[in-house]
Scaffold this motif. Sequence first.
Motif, PDB file in Angstrom:
ATOM      1  N   HIS A 110       6.463   8.287   1.472  1.00 48.07           N
ATOM      2  CA  HIS A 110       5.465   7.602   0.641  1.00 48.07           C
ATOM      3  C   HIS A 110       5.893   7.615  -0.829  1.00 48.07           C
ATOM      4  N   GLY A 126       0.805  -1.212   0.000  1.00 46.30           N
ATOM      5  CA  GLY A 126       0.000   0.000   0.000  1.00 46.30           C
ATOM      6  C   GLY A 126       0.838   1.261   0.000  1.00 46.30           C
ATOM      7  N   GLU A 134       6.341  12.331   5.878  1.00 48.63           N
ATOM      8  CA  GLU A 134       5.511  11.210   5.447  1.00 48.63           C
ATOM      9  C   GLU A 134       5.282  11.201   3.936  1.00 48.63           C
ATOM     10  N   ASP A 148       2.622   2.406   2.202  1.00 42.00           N
ATOM     11  CA  ASP A 148       2.340   3.057   3.478  1.00 42.00           C
ATOM     12  C   ASP A 148       3.632   3.089   4.289  1.00 42.00           C
ATOM     13  N   PRO A 149       4.164   4.289   4.576  1.00 40.44           N
ATOM     14  CA  PRO A 149       5.434   4.368   5.324  1.00 40.44           C
ATOM     15  C   PRO A 149       5.238   4.078   6.809  1.00 40.44           C
TER      16      PRO A 149
END
Lengths: 407, 407
Positions: B366, B317, B362, B319-320
């Motif tokens: 990402h 996904g 973020e 997603d970090p």
Amino acid sequence: MISSPHIPDFLLPSGFQFTAVSAGIKPSGKPDFAIVVADEAASAAAMFTSNRVTAAPLTVGREHLRSSGGRVKVVVVNAGNANCATGEAGVAVCREVCARASATFGGETMEVFPSSTGIIGVPLPGDKLIAALPLAKSDLGRTSGHFDRFAHAILTTDTRRKVSARHFTTADGQQVKIVGVCKGAGMIHPQLVPHATMLAYIFTDAVIAPEALQALLGEAVESSFNRISIDGDTSTNDTVLLLASGAGGVTVDATHAEFREALYAVATDLAKQIVADGEGVTHVIELQIEGATSDAEALKVAKAIAHSPLVKTAWAGTDPNWGRILAAIGYSGVHIDPDRVSIWFGEHEICRNGGRSASFDEAAAHTYISQPEFRVRIDLGAGHGSCRFWTCDLTAEYVRINASYST
Amino acid sequence: MISSPHIPDFLLPSGFQFTAVSAGIKPSGKPDFAIVVADEAASAAAMFTSNRVTAAPLTVGREHLRSSGGRVKVVVVNAGNANCATGEAGVAVCREVCARASATFGGETMEVFPSSTGIIGVPLPGDKLIAALPLAKSDLGRTSGHFDRFAHAILTTDTRRKVSARHFTTADGQQVKIVGVCKGAGMIHPQLVPHATMLAYIFTDAVIAPEALQALLGEAVESSFNRISIDGDTSTNDTVLLLASGAGGVTVDATHAEFREALYAVATDLAKQIVADGEGVTHVIELQIEGATSDAEALKVAKAIAHSPLVKTAWAGTDPNWGRILAAIGYSGVHIDPDRVSIWFGEHEICRNGGRSASFDEAAAHTYISQPEFRVRIDLGAGHGSCRFWTCDLTAEYVRINASYST
């Protein structure tokens, strides 16, 4: 699937009040702050995750139990934020919430037991929890409605409440009640040690000293919460707390057979409810491993199977592909003779002595494992070690839930 | 993604002929029987899976290498059926195919090296392989077209051929060529030991004795095939075979720096191609673990991360969510101090000393992990142990591939 039973008022152990409010931690605005208040500080036992990374509330909760000699007056649980990987600031926020909770509900700060569950690595907004304490206090109660609200507020990706109750009557007609509540749907492979993002709270009205309570809890957890896995990820926040209010008046020690049995039943019921409500789960599988050289070896085999993506996806597809199970047994690290391994799906013999069973009926096997719950029994043919373990399939929905990220 | 390079004719080591035919093992009717014939029995070294359940061809191949003193004239590989969990009958079929192959291509039966890949627990139709031998013989050749057909026929759920070549020139102007070919997309976590469903074949025209060849292979495999994981499932059939025809005339021993480097490059290139073509894979991740108390501890951390469904789905996904990585480090079994752990995504510092990095961005993180290949570097802050490891994300497509079952 296993349904969530409703716990009627008369099954709730006396000596405890429950509530839950919305403190604004969950972005959805749903209830996310759950509180238990014991009338008098209860005897307490707890077990925590064996993960070396542990959340701030575990540090504080452990410290409080030690300082108080195993006494808990208030339990404060927030969902939506794990307060983990938040450093010294995370511990300070947790302490402040505990201090304010004891000021609100009575007792000492060291008699407050904190828990958090949710995302890791994001600062916990303690001020929101503190601001919600007065409303929570005005809303405490002893009804099943209050208990249900507690059970609901601790959920994260769970789809339903998980509660369980058992009670028994002593020879002289006294009642002992045990009720449990828990949450957890992902990052579930609890490996709890006595000093565990699954959270479980069990309450009883029996009179039990903290040492006996710890022994009873350890024994029950080992064959219940420590025997389940959804995804093999052992959380940083897993916690099981057992509180005994003593309000029922029946004294119980660590060897009390009826209490042990009832506690085990509640713990196992809760553990199985967690698996059944696991993220994206469509099948719950009970693994029964027999014929290992020891129980520990049997457990290793169960875990290798329960953590194999190939086995779990075959189950999702109701594919009776037993070769993947045999491969997982083979790499489990356990000394086996492949020619002595046999596998049954329920009563259907699938593999005998390492090869396809002469009675293997693929269509019947497929039909059997199409059920929402089924059993896989494996005989390693090497000794007398055994274990039972509960796990689930791995579905595209599990991936969807955990891969969803929107920027 | 890493592309499959085409190996031109002039890079193929002399002394070997290749082919592949359709023997009717794959239900699709695609080529499924691949054969290599050495002009003169080649010097051979092999490594096999550490899974305790092993396929019939591994039993026979090991036995043949022992009997022949490390000499291989013919390699026969079928895809579509693993000939595993097939008992004594499976071994007998394998022996019969080897005997008929030696009758067809020359040499002794013990100079035939067999491999199988595909479903476990289903009898291998050896008669189909035997019937296809004459056609295979009529079709042998030394061109890149023949080599490509071999590379294609050994595939199962792979989406593309995996080949790699290196060559170097000695001080006196002689050429040494190494070419490798492999398959594997699921059940990939090879743990090869000198005595692995990934199959890899590496060919060289250097003159190397079997003992030196085994030492060279062991060293190369440890840092390549033994450093990858798609799903953590260690197969029953994994095999890496290295053949030296000697036809190039350059003598190489176990300490030959250029040969070691070229062999390592081919093995690593093939290993990374397997990860890149893993079932449902959309991201290839290089894990770089540093600061462990030992290399073995670093490897344990890499494997815990590479096998975490939560980490792998977060990657799917983009997603970090570094908290999941930290949790996996925590339960890896390695002694760590969480307050000393730092994590980078490429050059982006994400976590510093166990908490969110002050410079954590973020959106940038990402974007970085949205690339098809990226690097995650972890410093445990505990010592000087390190490792590199290649793994991938876990997607809904992986589940679809492995859960598809039609009755």
